[in-house]
Design a protein around this motif. Structure first.
Motif, PDB file in Angstrom:
ATOM      1  N   PRO A  51     -11.101  29.850 -23.620  1.00 32.58           N
ATOM      2  CA  PRO A  51     -10.534  28.947 -24.363  1.00 32.58           C
ATOM      3  C   PRO A  51      -9.548  28.315 -23.797  1.00 32.58           C
ATOM      4  CG  PRO A  51      -9.824  31.077 -25.118  1.00 32.58           C
ATOM      5  CD  PRO A  51     -10.877  31.328 -23.971  1.00 32.58           C
ATOM      6  N   ILE A  52      -9.091  27.089 -24.251  1.00 32.79           N
ATOM      7  CA  ILE A  52      -7.961  26.522 -23.580  1.00 32.79           C
ATOM      8  C   ILE A  52      -6.570  26.796 -23.924  1.00 32.79           C
ATOM      9  CG2 ILE A  52      -7.697  24.661 -25.471  1.00 32.79           C
ATOM     10  CD1 ILE A  52      -7.110  22.630 -23.016  1.00 32.79           C
ATOM     11  N   VAL A  73     -12.222  23.560 -27.260  1.00 30.83           N
ATOM     12  CA  VAL A  73     -12.358  22.177 -27.164  1.00 30.83           C
ATOM     13  C   VAL A  73     -13.823  21.559 -27.116  1.00 30.83           C
ATOM     14  CG1 VAL A  73     -11.767  20.107 -25.401  1.00 30.83           C
ATOM     15  CG2 VAL A  73     -10.292  22.057 -25.611  1.00 30.83           C
ATOM     16  N   LEU A  74     -14.039  20.839 -28.045  1.00 33.87           N
ATOM     17  CA  LEU A  74     -15.366  20.112 -28.348  1.00 33.87           C
ATOM     18  C   LEU A  74     -15.415  18.974 -27.116  1.00 33.87           C
ATOM     19  CD1 LEU A  74     -15.236  19.808 -32.251  1.00 33.87           C
ATOM     20  CD2 LEU A  74     -16.496  21.607 -30.768  1.00 33.87           C
ATOM     21  N   GLY A 100       3.775  27.520 -32.229  1.00 29.25           N
ATOM     22  CA  GLY A 100       4.978  27.472 -31.390  1.00 29.25           C
ATOM     23  C   GLY A 100       4.355  28.297 -29.800  1.00 29.25           C
ATOM     24  N   ASP A 101       3.554  29.119 -29.830  1.00 22.54           N
ATOM     25  CA  ASP A 101       2.946  29.851 -28.849  1.00 22.54           C
ATOM     26  C   ASP A 101       2.294  28.654 -27.653  1.00 22.54           C
ATOM     27  OD1 ASP A 101       2.611  32.539 -27.484  1.00 22.54           O
ATOM     28  OD2 ASP A 101       0.664  31.798 -27.719  1.00 22.54           O
ATOM     29  N   MET A 102       1.557  28.086 -28.658  1.00 20.75           N
ATOM     30  CA  MET A 102       0.834  26.887 -27.782  1.00 20.75           C
ATOM     31  C   MET A 102       1.961  26.091 -26.951  1.00 20.75           C
ATOM     32  SD  MET A 102      -2.388  25.358 -29.676  1.00 20.75           S
ATOM     33  CE  MET A 102      -3.332  26.406 -30.986  1.00 20.75           C
ATOM     34  N   LYS A 103       2.955  25.679 -27.797  1.00 19.69           N
ATOM     35  CA  LYS A 103       3.745  24.632 -27.242  1.00 19.69           C
ATOM     36  C   LYS A 103       4.518  25.337 -26.026  1.00 19.69           C
ATOM     37  CE  LYS A 103       7.865  21.783 -28.681  1.00 19.69           C
ATOM     38  NZ  LYS A 103       8.751  21.376 -29.701  1.00 19.69           N
ATOM     39  N   GLU A 150      -1.046  21.726 -22.556  1.00 23.74           N
ATOM     40  CA  GLU A 150      -2.163  20.755 -22.602  1.00 23.74           C
ATOM     41  C   GLU A 150      -2.931  21.277 -24.094  1.00 23.74           C
ATOM     42  OE1 GLU A 150      -6.347  19.892 -20.305  1.00 23.74           O
ATOM     43  OE2 GLU A 150      -5.099  21.406 -19.772  1.00 23.74           O
ATOM     44  N   ALA A 151      -3.036  22.164 -24.319  1.00 31.65           N
ATOM     45  CA  ALA A 151      -3.613  22.588 -25.633  1.00 31.65           C
ATOM     46  C   ALA A 151      -2.645  21.996 -26.721  1.00 31.65           C
ATOM     47  CB  ALA A 151      -3.853  24.106 -25.771  1.00 31.65           C
TER      48      ALA A 151
END
Length: 390
Positions: free
Chosen positions: A222-223, A253-254, A376-379, A384-385
């Motif tokens: 996964p991204i 991501v589709l 927050g974790d993605m940021k 990119e995600a």
């Protein structure tokens, strides 16, 4: 609801002489004996002995004079109205002196109580649960239709067969689900080609079985992701708590921007569930408070899109706020579902239930990951995600 000054604060009406006399007469009608007057005083947390007198008229006059002199005549009227809500004379007196709606605080909720009705007739209906309110059916139909178009069944092809979870669009081409839904593929060294997202799966009849959308082979699979915690296998927080990096999520991501598809006449797009600004407990504590409602849109056991709701579902956050526990029902295959308020605002990603599988144990909770932690974790770790979020 207590209108005692120590709890509610002082409400001052500054009644003039004639109004004081009218209030005393009204109280004598509404509370015609000593026991009833004493009940009113107890509602105000006032000592009965302070106003005791041989004649009831003397007692009531003393109460009114003290209330006017010390600035709690408004409390007296409110308490009397609440204690004897069926007395029309008391209702009308309150209506005459409370011209503007009164703001009443119920924990984190505020209710505007209008006492100014011309006839001051008793209301036959009330908002008993302010968290639920009364919903517009037109708006609800629109919200539910959109949600039904944005939640998907995540179909996973494994060497041993197939498995499924639930996911939902959080951007035009981004689907959020649980890490543990796709983890078996990573262990088997299989990639994005082994996952399809089935949208619009509303029934098992052919027109409503929906369509599958493949993942992109050009993006990481996964991204963005975070594993679950060993603490999720414990029913109690006593031993340990999940860490802030143990959020059990995966962003897929589709291949195409499915959220931009026009699916209704007039160019209406499928859209996505907005989570970028998911509410936090600090900002909107009432959403996470005990007995708040929780709605979960899901594909339980791989079945067509379903919903479970509990108007008093929330149990509360765990010790460090990394899990939200609730009573709302789920089944295997529901992992990755959005957990929402009654008006379908997303607040958590469902991921697991009570881990005690003893045959004699009755399950006591399900739980999800607060979405603001995932965002927050993605940021922080997957810029990119994070940019894919709508």
């Amino acid at each position: 609801m207590s209108y005692a000054m120590s709890k509610f604060g002082y409400v001052t009406l500054e009644l003039d002489g004639p109004a004081q006399n009218q209030l005393a007469d009204t109280l004598l009608e509404a509370f015609p004996d000593e026991d009833e007057v004493n009940k009113l005083l107890k509602e105000l947390d006032l000592p009965v002995a302070r106003f005791a007198a041989r004649k009831l008229t003397t007692t009531v006059t003393s109460i009114v004079d003290n209330a006017r002199g010390k600035g709690w005549d408004g409390n007296l009227v409110l308490a009397a109205r609440a204690t004897n809500p069926g007395n029309l004379r008391m209702q009308r007196f309150a209506a005459a002196h409370f011209k503007q709606p009164l703001k009443i605080h119920w924990g984190a909720d505020v209710e505007d109580v209008d006492l100014s009705h011309e006839n001051a007739e008793p209301k036959l209906e009330r908002l008993v649960n302010l968290r639920l309110g009364i919903q517009s059916i037109g708006l609800l139909l629109e919200q539910w239709t959109r949600m039904s178009q944005q939640v998907c069944k995540v179909e996973v092809s494994l060497p041993t067969g197939t498995a499924s979870g639930t996911g939902f669009l959080v951007g035009p081409n981004a689907v959020l689900t649980n890490f543990h839904v796709v983890e078996p593929l990573l262990e088997a060294k299989r990639g994005a080609g082994s996952v399809k997202c089935r949208f619009d799966y509303l029934a098992d009849t052919r027109p409503l079985r929906g369509t599958t959308k493949p993942l992109s082979s050009a993006k990481a699979f996964p991204i963005a992701w975070a594993k679950y915690s060993a603490a999720d296998a414990q029913s109690s927080d006593a031993d340990s708590l999940p860490g802030f990096s143990e959020l059990d999520y995966a962003l897929l991501v589709l291949e195409k921007r499915v959220g931009d598809e026009e699916i209704l006449a007039g160019g209406t797009k499928r859209g996505f569930v907005p989570i970028r600004d998911a509410p936090t407990p600090d900002d909107e504590s009432a959403l996470y408070a005990a007995d708040a409602p929780i709605v979960i849109v899901q594909h339980p056991n791989g079945r067509p899109l379903s919903v479970a709701m509990d108007t008093q579902g929330v149990i509360g956050l765990n010790g460090n706020g990394t899990r939200l526990r609730y009573r709302t029902n789920t089944e295997p295959g529901s992992s990755g579902s959005p957990c929402c308020t009654m008006d379908l605002r997303p607040i958590a990603l469902h991921h697991a239930g009570d881990p005690n599988y003893d045959a004699l144990h009755k399950p006591t909770f399900n739980q999800g990951i607060p979405l603001h932690l995932i965002v927050g974790d993605m940021k922080e770790r997957f810029q990119e995600a994070h940019a894919l979020l709508g």
